[in-house]
Write a protein that holds these residues in place. Structure first.
Motif, PDB file in Angstrom:
ATOM      1  N   SER A 189       0.637  -0.940   0.275  1.00  0.00           N
ATOM      2  CA  SER A 189       0.257   0.089   0.159  1.00  0.00           C
ATOM      3  C   SER A 189       0.780   0.928  -0.636  1.00  0.00           C
ATOM      4  O   SER A 189       0.448   2.224   0.251  1.00  0.00           O
ATOM      5  CB  SER A 189      -0.582   0.139   1.074  1.00  0.00           C
ATOM      6  N   ALA A 216       0.745   3.237  -3.261  1.00  0.00           N
ATOM      7  CA  ALA A 216      -0.825   4.275  -3.384  1.00  0.00           C
ATOM      8  C   ALA A 216      -1.051   5.875  -2.088  1.00  0.00           C
ATOM      9  O   ALA A 216      -1.550   6.589  -2.445  1.00  0.00           O
ATOM     10  CB  ALA A 216      -1.976   3.133  -3.611  1.00  0.00           C
ATOM     11  N   LYS A 232       1.365   8.336  -3.528  1.00  0.00           N
ATOM     12  CA  LYS A 232       0.233   9.238  -4.422  1.00  0.00           C
ATOM     13  C   LYS A 232      -0.691   9.912  -4.126  1.00  0.00           C
ATOM     14  O   LYS A 232      -0.634  10.865  -4.919  1.00  0.00           O
ATOM     15  CB  LYS A 232      -0.228   8.011  -5.486  1.00  0.00           C
ATOM     16  N   SER A 233      -1.239   9.453  -2.969  1.00  0.00           N
ATOM     17  CA  SER A 233      -2.410  10.120  -2.509  1.00  0.00           C
ATOM     18  C   SER A 233      -1.977  10.949  -2.328  1.00  0.00           C
ATOM     19  O   SER A 233      -2.883  13.163  -2.782  1.00  0.00           O
ATOM     20  CB  SER A 233      -3.079   9.359  -1.983  1.00  0.00           C
ATOM     21  N   TYR A 240      -6.663   3.465  -1.082  1.00  0.00           N
ATOM     22  CA  TYR A 240      -5.650   3.034  -0.790  1.00  0.00           C
ATOM     23  C   TYR A 240      -4.779   1.632  -0.596  1.00  0.00           C
ATOM     24  O   TYR A 240      -3.023   1.047  -0.771  1.00  0.00           O
ATOM     25  CB  TYR A 240      -4.167   4.458  -0.501  1.00  0.00           C
ATOM     26  N   GLN A 250      -5.641  -0.688  -3.450  1.00  0.00           N
ATOM     27  CA  GLN A 250      -4.900   0.368  -4.610  1.00  0.00           C
ATOM     28  C   GLN A 250      -4.070  -1.093  -5.642  1.00  0.00           C
ATOM     29  O   GLN A 250      -4.356  -1.017  -7.011  1.00  0.00           O
ATOM     30  CB  GLN A 250      -4.794   1.612  -5.050  1.00  0.00           C
ATOM     31  N   THR A 251      -3.250  -0.835  -5.160  1.00  0.00           N
ATOM     32  CA  THR A 251      -2.066  -1.599  -5.941  1.00  0.00           C
ATOM     33  C   THR A 251      -2.428  -3.318  -6.507  1.00  0.00           C
ATOM     34  O   THR A 251      -1.818  -3.370  -7.411  1.00  0.00           O
ATOM     35  CB  THR A 251      -0.595  -1.517  -5.009  1.00  0.00           C
ATOM     36  N   ASP A 291      -4.838  -2.870  -9.222  1.00  0.00           N
ATOM     37  CA  ASP A 291      -4.545  -2.506 -11.002  1.00  0.00           C
ATOM     38  C   ASP A 291      -2.959  -3.244 -10.770  1.00  0.00           C
ATOM     39  O   ASP A 291      -3.570  -3.598 -12.504  1.00  0.00           O
ATOM     40  CB  ASP A 291      -3.701  -1.104 -10.032  1.00  0.00           C
TER      41      ASP A 291
END
Length: 693
Positions: free
Chosen positions: A167, A170, A173-174, A305, A308-309, A312
């Motif tokens: 995590s 992500a 990035k957030s 988050y 998210q990885t 994806d």
């Protein structure tokens, strides 16, 4: 005969085992010292979430942990004293579990590739330890329940670390998106401050970036996360459960009854100290996380988050070769099922961690309330006397960067961040460049002459300063003390000028010229030479400063002309591609010629020395006019992993240059527009033409 030979070899191997024990004890000691260093650093900075500086997850720490875990992985050595054996193995397993928790925040300082490689290496190490412990326990048929429980604890700690590793990308990035939004809000005011510089306004503006950098520090974000806090809580409770058992077993220790000799006990003692240290760190991290999340309203929500990885990866087909047959469909379906299962496991870990933190919040709530009341009582008088500090804190609190689902950080923590920044400024004041300040005072009441104006219009500042210093040091009849003082002053000035040039030269157009200045300065500082010419003895025969200028100019012209005649590369027509030696010679020729243009009556060396010192001070002063912009620019470093470090360096630099900036401001030098980047390259072509003429 063969039996006797085997027995002899076995005895020789057994005799060497204490040395192996010493090696394990040494590796364990290094691990413990790293934990102690991190604890000391964190207490000094008043960061009770304990950032990882020396206990980072990397190849070195993995190697040390692998050596320290030799006892639970040892299957071939016959252990005579089973009680000592059990105490040593279980201490090592607890130590490994605690180390996993200690290493968690360091995931925030890594890029995606480092997280993957180090995470895989750590996972393989833990799985190998578990397999060896399982084999040994099943074969020996003793202490089976304890081995299973401790192995499960270690596996849970690893699963939580992997959960955070999945995590962290992500999360970054957030936080990056939130940072860019806040940065745009502060940018307008920052530009105003560069035009009309005031120290207090600049510090207030920089404090916003400091709060953003500190609150979005990836290590801090991981440390205050529910998963890391839950892992700390598990480490604490299992340490309470097994410490009394191990103490009882160690009281039954029989010296010399183990293959590793007395070092078995030393290993247990060292790893026990490390375990105590790791548990203290884990407990404080857990407590800090509980304090931050005691009023959370999103206890059972899975933020994006966290998964998210994995999501994806599940929706991507990159890296998979799929043919038009059933095997391609099976491969995609298998990938979908595996990653869906992983998402479920990840969600379970996050929910379980949040539940544990929610429950533990009730356990420590009385203590939290007590500390809160004590803190409010202690702060009441200070807040009353500090006037507008609450207003400033409320303004700065809006710049705290949080992930989705996180509650606002306590005001006391924001206040602590501000105090740390002020402490960095104060620390910088203690390291002020005194020699540079004395040099800058020489240009206090001087008007910028035509010579200085011509010099300022060309080159980059650092090369100008190095060239002028080289000319000054070439003058004969100058005392050793004066030379030493000038070198010290210029050294302090160049360290600041390099920061300004790096900040202004955003496209690295002047990288080759700045490199030439650096190479020439090192040669000058260490060997007292300019392009292999000894400045201490090369000009002793000169009676006037004009002779020195002419000699240096001729030598520079010779270097450029020789290089041009030998160079066959068409790219060398671009000044950016000139060798460092030629760049330095170009600068020397032009500056010497510029000084000679205004050379009226012959000046003695002492007068020329003073004149050159004033010129050096003028160039540095013009350069350092842009320092406020460079310092502020350091604060908003784009790389999230480095943002905390560069913000600290910016506040140190602010305190260090406070007096320097005051002098520069009073001298009312013309501020070169940083948007136009006055460091131009056009003059370099003029140099080569002038040499040809």
């Amino acid at each position: 005969m063969d039996s006797d030979s085997d027995t002899t070899v076995q005895k020789q191997l057994d005799a060497a085992m204490p040395w192996v024990g010493l090696y394990i004890a040494a590796a364990s000691t290094v691990c413990v010292l790293a934990m102690v260093a991190d604890a000391f650093n964190s207490f000094q900075r008043k960061k009770l979430w304990f950032p990882c500086k020396y206990t980072s997850l990397n190849a070195a720490s993995l190697t040390l942990l692998a050596v320290a875990m030799k006892l639970p992985m040892d299957l071939n050595t016959v252990m005579i004293n089973s009680i000592t054996d059990a105490a040593a193995k279980y201490t090592s397993l607890l130590f490994m579990s605690a180390a996993l928790n200690t290493l968690m925040p360091s995931l925030g300082s890594m890029n995606e590739k480092e997280v993957l490689t180090n995470g895989v290496g750590l996972s393989l190490l833990v799985v190998t330890i578990m397999a060896n412990v399982a084999i040994h326990t099943i074969e020996v048929q003793r202490f089976l329940s304890q081995a299973i429980i401790l192995s499960v604890v270690m596996l849970v700690s690893l699963a939580m670390l992997v959960s955070l590793a999945l995590s962290v990308s992500a999360m970054k990035k957030s936080l990056k998106l939130k940072y860019e939004e806040k940065h745009r809000e502060a940018l307008e005011k920052e530009e105003e401050l560069v035009e009309g510089f005031k120290m207090d306004d600049q510090r207030r503006q920089m404090m916003k970036y400091w709060v953003m950098a500190e609150s979005s520090c990836p290590q801090f974000v991981i440390a205050r996360s529910s998963v890391c806090a839950a892992s700390s809580m598990i480490t604490f409770f299992f340490w309470i459960m097994y410490t009394p058992v191990n103490i009882i077993r160690m009281n039954k220790f029989v010296s010399g009854k183990t293959p590793y000799g007395v070092y078995t006990k030393r290993i247990v003692e060292i790893q026990s100290i490390g375990l105590w240290m790791a548990v203290i760190l884990a407990t404080l991290r857990w407590f800090v996380a509980v304090v931050f999340r005691c009023s959370s309203t999103n206890t059972w929500m899975i933020e994006s988050y966290w998964i998210q990885t994995l999501r994806d990866c599940r929706n991507s087909s990159a890296g998979i070769k799929i043919g038009p047959n059933r095997w391609g469909k099976c491969l995609l379906d298998a990938k979908w099922c595996v990653l869906t299962f992983c998402i479920g496991v990840q969600s379970f870990i996050v929910l379980a961690s949040k539940t544990l933190i929610f429950i533990s919040g009730f356990m420590v709530a009385p203590f939290v309330l007590c500390c809160s009341h004590i803190n409010k009582f202690a702060r009441r008088h200070h807040d009353t006397s500090s006037g507008g500090s609450d207003m400033d804190l409320n303004d700065l609190s809006s710049y705290v960067l949080l992930l989705d689902g996180e509650v606002e950080l306590p005001t006391s923590l924001v206040r602590s961040m501000c105090r740390e920044a002020e402490g960095m400024v104060q620390k910088g004041r203690e390291k002020k460049p005194s020699n540079l300040i004395n040099l800058l005072h020489k240009s206090d009441n001087s008007n910028t002459s035509q010579i200085t104006t011509l010099v300022l219009a060309r080159d980059c500042w650092t090369l100008q300063v190095v060239t002028l210093t080289s000319i000054a040091l070439a003058l004969p009849n100058i005392s050793r003390y004066q030379r030493k003082q000038l070198l010290s002053s210029v050294s302090e000035g160049l360290s600041l000028a390099k920061i300004v040039e790096k900040a202004l030269d955003t496209n690295a157009k002047l990288k080759s010229i700045r490199k030439s200045a650096s190479v020439t300065w090192v040669e000058l500082l260490v060997y007292s030479k300019w392009v292999e010419i000894d400045l201490r003895t090369g000009f002793l025969w000169c009676t006037h400063s004009k002779q020195v200028l002419l000699e240096l100019s001729d030598k520079a012209e010779e270097i450029v002309t020789e290089w041009k005649s030998q160079s066959q590369d068409s790219n060398m027509g671009n000044p950016l591609n000139f060798p460092a030696r030629v760049v330095a010679a170009n600068s020397m020729y032009r500056i010497c010629q510029t000084i000679l243009l205004s050379y009226g009556e012959e000046e003695n060396c002492e007068e020329m020395w003073e004149r050159l010192c004033v010129m050096i001070a003028d160039v540095l002063s013009a350069c350092l006019t842009n320092l406020p912009h460079a310092i502020t620019k350091m604060c908003h470093q784009s790389w999230i992993e480095k943002r905390d470090k560069t913000a600290r360096e910016a506040f140190l630099l602010l305190g260090k240059t406070e007096e320097v900036l005051g002098i520069v401001r009073r001298q009312k030098q013309v501020c070169i527009d940083h948007d136009n980047e006055a460091l131009t390259m056009s003059s370099m072509n003029d140099l080569v033409v002038s040499v040809d003429c």
